[in-house]
Each structure stands twice: as C-alpha cells, then as structure tokens.
Design a protein around this motif. Structure first.
Motif, PDB file in Angstrom:
ATOM      1  N   PRO A 172       0.836  -1.217   0.000  1.00 50.68           N
ATOM      2  CA  PRO A 172       0.000   0.000   0.000  1.00 50.68           C
ATOM      3  C   PRO A 172       0.865   1.260   0.000  1.00 50.68           C
ATOM      4  O   PRO A 172       1.977   1.254   0.541  1.00 50.68           O
ATOM      5  CB  PRO A 172      -0.793  -0.119   1.312  1.00 50.68           C
ATOM      6  N   GLU A 173       0.358   2.315  -0.606  1.00 51.85           N
ATOM      7  CA  GLU A 173       1.053   3.592  -0.574  1.00 51.85           C
ATOM      8  C   GLU A 173       1.108   4.074   0.874  1.00 51.85           C
ATOM      9  O   GLU A 173       0.096   4.235   1.526  1.00 51.85           O
ATOM     10  CB  GLU A 173       0.299   4.615  -1.431  1.00 51.85           C
ATOM     11  N   GLY A 174       2.320   4.276   1.383  1.00 46.26           N
ATOM     12  CA  GLY A 174       2.472   4.685   2.768  1.00 46.26           C
ATOM     13  C   GLY A 174       2.640   3.514   3.730  1.00 46.26           C
ATOM     14  O   GLY A 174       2.791   3.714   4.933  1.00 46.26           O
ATOM     15  N   ILE A 200      -5.322  -5.626   0.041  1.00 45.46           N
ATOM     16  CA  ILE A 200      -5.505  -4.343   0.697  1.00 45.46           C
ATOM     17  C   ILE A 200      -6.234  -3.351  -0.205  1.00 45.46           C
ATOM     18  O   ILE A 200      -5.854  -3.154  -1.359  1.00 45.46           O
ATOM     19  CB  ILE A 200      -4.147  -3.717   1.105  1.00 45.46           C
ATOM     20  N   PHE A 201      -7.276  -2.732   0.344  1.00 56.69           N
ATOM     21  CA  PHE A 201      -7.987  -1.649  -0.330  1.00 56.69           C
ATOM     22  C   PHE A 201      -7.640  -0.318   0.319  1.00 56.69           C
ATOM     23  O   PHE A 201      -7.479  -0.236   1.541  1.00 56.69           O
ATOM     24  CB  PHE A 201      -9.503  -1.844  -0.221  1.00 56.69           C
ATOM     25  N   ASP A 202      -7.520   0.732  -0.499  1.00 51.87           N
ATOM     26  CA  ASP A 202      -7.390   2.084   0.031  1.00 51.87           C
ATOM     27  C   ASP A 202      -8.084   3.048  -0.931  1.00 51.87           C
ATOM     28  O   ASP A 202      -8.891   2.639  -1.755  1.00 51.87           O
ATOM     29  CB  ASP A 202      -5.924   2.465   0.279  1.00 51.87           C
ATOM     30  N   THR A 210      -9.578   1.657  -4.233  1.00 50.15           N
ATOM     31  CA  THR A 210      -8.497   1.035  -4.998  1.00 50.15           C
ATOM     32  C   THR A 210      -7.999  -0.237  -4.324  1.00 50.15           C
ATOM     33  O   THR A 210      -7.676  -0.228  -3.136  1.00 50.15           O
ATOM     34  CB  THR A 210      -7.307   2.007  -5.130  1.00 50.15           C
ATOM     35  N   LEU A 211      -7.961  -1.322  -5.100  1.00 48.24           N
ATOM     36  CA  LEU A 211      -7.309  -2.533  -4.621  1.00 48.24           C
ATOM     37  C   LEU A 211      -5.824  -2.306  -4.886  1.00 48.24           C
ATOM     38  O   LEU A 211      -5.330  -2.553  -5.975  1.00 48.24           O
ATOM     39  CB  LEU A 211      -7.819  -3.769  -5.378  1.00 48.24           C
ATOM     40  N   ASP A 242     -22.665  -1.590  -8.048  1.00 48.70           N
ATOM     41  CA  ASP A 242     -22.238  -0.754  -9.170  1.00 48.70           C
ATOM     42  C   ASP A 242     -21.037   0.120  -8.814  1.00 48.70           C
ATOM     43  O   ASP A 242     -20.572   0.919  -9.632  1.00 48.70           O
ATOM     44  CB  ASP A 242     -23.383   0.114  -9.678  1.00 48.70           C
ATOM     45  N   THR A 243     -20.527  -0.038  -7.579  1.00 44.04           N
ATOM     46  CA  THR A 243     -19.330   0.695  -7.173  1.00 44.04           C
ATOM     47  C   THR A 243     -18.128   0.223  -7.982  1.00 44.04           C
ATOM     48  O   THR A 243     -17.890  -0.970  -8.120  1.00 44.04           O
ATOM     49  CB  THR A 243     -19.031   0.490  -5.670  1.00 44.04           C
ATOM     50  N   LYS A 244     -17.374   1.176  -8.532  1.00 46.54           N
ATOM     51  CA  LYS A 244     -16.175   0.835  -9.287  1.00 46.54           C
ATOM     52  C   LYS A 244     -14.953   0.922  -8.394  1.00 46.54           C
ATOM     53  O   LYS A 244     -14.870   1.802  -7.535  1.00 46.54           O
ATOM     54  CB  LYS A 244     -16.008   1.787 -10.472  1.00 46.54           C
ATOM     55  N   PHE A 245     -14.031   0.000  -8.566  1.00 43.82           N
ATOM     56  CA  PHE A 245     -12.762   0.134  -7.862  1.00 43.82           C
ATOM     57  C   PHE A 245     -11.619  -0.076  -8.831  1.00 43.82           C
ATOM     58  O   PHE A 245     -11.756  -0.705  -9.876  1.00 43.82           O
ATOM     59  CB  PHE A 245     -12.671  -0.809  -6.653  1.00 43.82           C
ATOM     60  N   TYR A 246     -10.487   0.524  -8.477  1.00 41.00           N
ATOM     61  CA  TYR A 246      -9.308   0.506  -9.329  1.00 41.00           C
ATOM     62  C   TYR A 246      -8.286  -0.517  -8.842  1.00 41.00           C
ATOM     63  O   TYR A 246      -8.253  -0.876  -7.664  1.00 41.00           O
ATOM     64  CB  TYR A 246      -8.626   1.875  -9.353  1.00 41.00           C
ATOM     65  N   MET A 247      -7.441  -0.956  -9.763  1.00 36.97           N
ATOM     66  CA  MET A 247      -6.312  -1.825  -9.439  1.00 36.97           C
ATOM     67  C   MET A 247      -5.133  -1.364 -10.276  1.00 36.97           C
ATOM     68  O   MET A 247      -5.296  -1.113 -11.471  1.00 36.97           O
ATOM     69  CB  MET A 247      -6.636  -3.291  -9.759  1.00 36.97           C
ATOM     70  N   GLN A 248      -3.951  -1.264  -9.660  1.00 45.03           N
ATOM     71  CA  GLN A 248      -2.775  -0.839 -10.411  1.00 45.03           C
ATOM     72  C   GLN A 248      -1.777  -1.981 -10.537  1.00 45.03           C
ATOM     73  O   GLN A 248      -1.439  -2.638  -9.549  1.00 45.03           O
ATOM     74  CB  GLN A 248      -2.090   0.359  -9.752  1.00 45.03           C
TER      75      GLN A 248
END
Length: 277
Positions: A172-174, A200-202, A210-211, A242-248
């Motif tokens: 995770p960032e941080g 981890i989600f943040d 974001t995953l 319908d919630t969107k989440f991001y993954m990098q």
C-alpha cells in the motif's frame, strides 16, 4: 492571449489544472506552465503544465474549458512546447486515467499532434464490484485463516511489511499502517502466527476505492480464492454492486494476477508519447 502561469496569477488558472500542477507552481518548482485567456474578457480558458525529467518532458496537466474548445486555444498551448522540445531533441510524455468523453477528447487532440499511445508499467484497471463478484476465484469456502488487517497483532504487520519490501511485491502507498487503507474490507491470510498473503484496499487513486496491493507468498491458489471471497463479501456489505474500484499493475506479476483473477477489468490508464524529430 498566451502567457506564463506564476504564483501571482495562479488563482485564475488553478481550476484548469491538476492539484499536483498547482502545488508545483505554488512551491516555485522549475516547471513549464503557460495559460491562455480569452482576448476580450481576459477569462482564463486553458492551461498546460509540465517539467523535464530523465531527458523527457513530462506533461502533467493539459486542459481547455469545454466552452472554449475548437477555438485554437489547445493548439496555442501545445504548439510552442512541441517546437521547444523538438529543438532540444527531447520527447514529450503524458499519462492520465479515465474512460469518459473528456478522456476521448484529450486522446483525439493528442493524436492530432502525432502523439502515439504506448504501453507503460503501472497500468490502472477498473472493474465494478458486481463484475468482480463473478470471478471464479470468488467462491465460497473455508475462510478460517482470513482476517481483517486491523485484527492482526502489530508485530505481525511489521514483519509482513519488511518481507513485502524485501520481496519487491505490491504494498500500500504509505505502508501497511497508512491511514488511507480501508480497514473494513482489507484482509490478510494468517498461518502459524504469520501473515502469508494479503489483499488491501485504500483510496489512493484520485480518492477512488483502490485494490492497491494483492499478494500471496503461498503456493496454494486456494489461499487467494479465500481472501478474495472474504474481501468481496465485506465489500458487498459496505458498497453497492455498481461501485467501481481501481487496481494498479505495479509490475508484470501483478498485471498477470489482475488478468487472471479479474478478467472483466478494463484498462483506464493512458500514456501518450511524442518522439523528438
């Protein structure tokens, strides 16, 4: 009219740029920042901000107000930059995220100026919770070893942190104690008083869910399936389908994992490059 954007006149152009761009100008950083205003009303209608890094010009913000598009302001903003970079023998790169009409408009404009799309590391994917729930990995089963991250003892999380950083896997960032982590849905797999996998989600990608980190040190694919099942169950309790989440995809391994676990995810990150001529 075209002119430099400085801390003194930033207030006029700040609504037309990203926060990162505005912060750099406020700090007096060595950036190339120009804006255009309507000739008669002096209304700020466009802004461009970027800087040179690693022998390439990084274009971090480019925007023209919708009511002033198709009037030549975009060309006025980027035209001189292109000439300067060509004379200096450096390329121009711009990366952004999105999957809407604004994104399409920017892509059309960049292609008009002969920018070409290029694949880059760190691509960002998007999927709805409902689509994610269809994953073949999201199957019910024994989840006795899956726990919320916040339920784990601190020394276990610190041990995990060291192992993750040493192994060059997504974190995770941080770090694992970051305040941005959504602790209601972030889970870990615990075996013999040791965390061996985590999901981890943040809210690190523009404030969006974001995953941000998915990793398993186990060789057993069931571990991954159990974590995803638990995390998706928790997500369904907290968010609508319908919630969107991001993954990098921070590296090739994580990119392959995203394709495998969430085949319905689509890329929303874009990188365009104009080569020096």
């Amino acid at each position: 009219m075209r002119g430099a954007i400085t801390p003194e006149n930033l207030e006029w152009f700040e609504p037309l740029m990203t926060k990162k761009a505005a912060d750099l100008i406020k700090e007096g950083a060595p950036v190339y920042a120009v804006g255009v205003t309507e000739e008669y009303t002096k209304t700020a209608c466009g802004a461009l901000v970027g800087y040179v890094r690693g022998g390439c010009f990084q274009l971090i913000s480019l925007f023209v107000s919708p009511e002033y598009r198709r009037c030549g302001y975009g060309n006025l903003l980027i035209g001189e930059l292109v000439e300067i970079c060509r004379d200096g023998g450096i390329g121009i790169e711009i990366s952004f995220t999105g999957a809407d009409t604004e994104t399409e408009t920017l892509e059309e404009f960049l292609k008009y100026w002969f920018f070409r799309p290029e694949k880059s590391q760190g691509e960002i994917y998007e999927i709805t919770l409902g689509e994610a729930l269809k994953s073949e990995y999201n199957q019910g089963g024994g989840v006795t070893c899956v726990h919320l991250l916040e339920e784990c003892q601190e020394h276990m999380v610190r041990e995990l942190s060291k192992r993750a950083y040493d192994s060059d896997v997504p974190v995770p960032e941080g770090g694992f104690f970051a305040s941005s982590i959504d602790r209601k849905i972030s889970v870990v797999y615990e075996r013999e008083n040791r965390i061996t996998a985590y999901l981890i989600f943040d809210h690190s990608t523009g404030g969006k869910l974001t995953l941000c980190a998915l990793c398993s040190f186990e060789q057993n694919p069931v571990v991954l399936a159990e974590m995803i099942f638990k995390a998706m169950t928790l997500c369904r309790e907290e968010y609508s389908e319908d919630t969107k989440f991001y993954m990098q995809a921070v590296n090739e391994t994580s990119e392959n994992l995203i394709h495998k676990v969430f085949p319905g995810a689509g890329t929303i990150s874009h990188t365009y490059y104009l080569h020096a001529r």
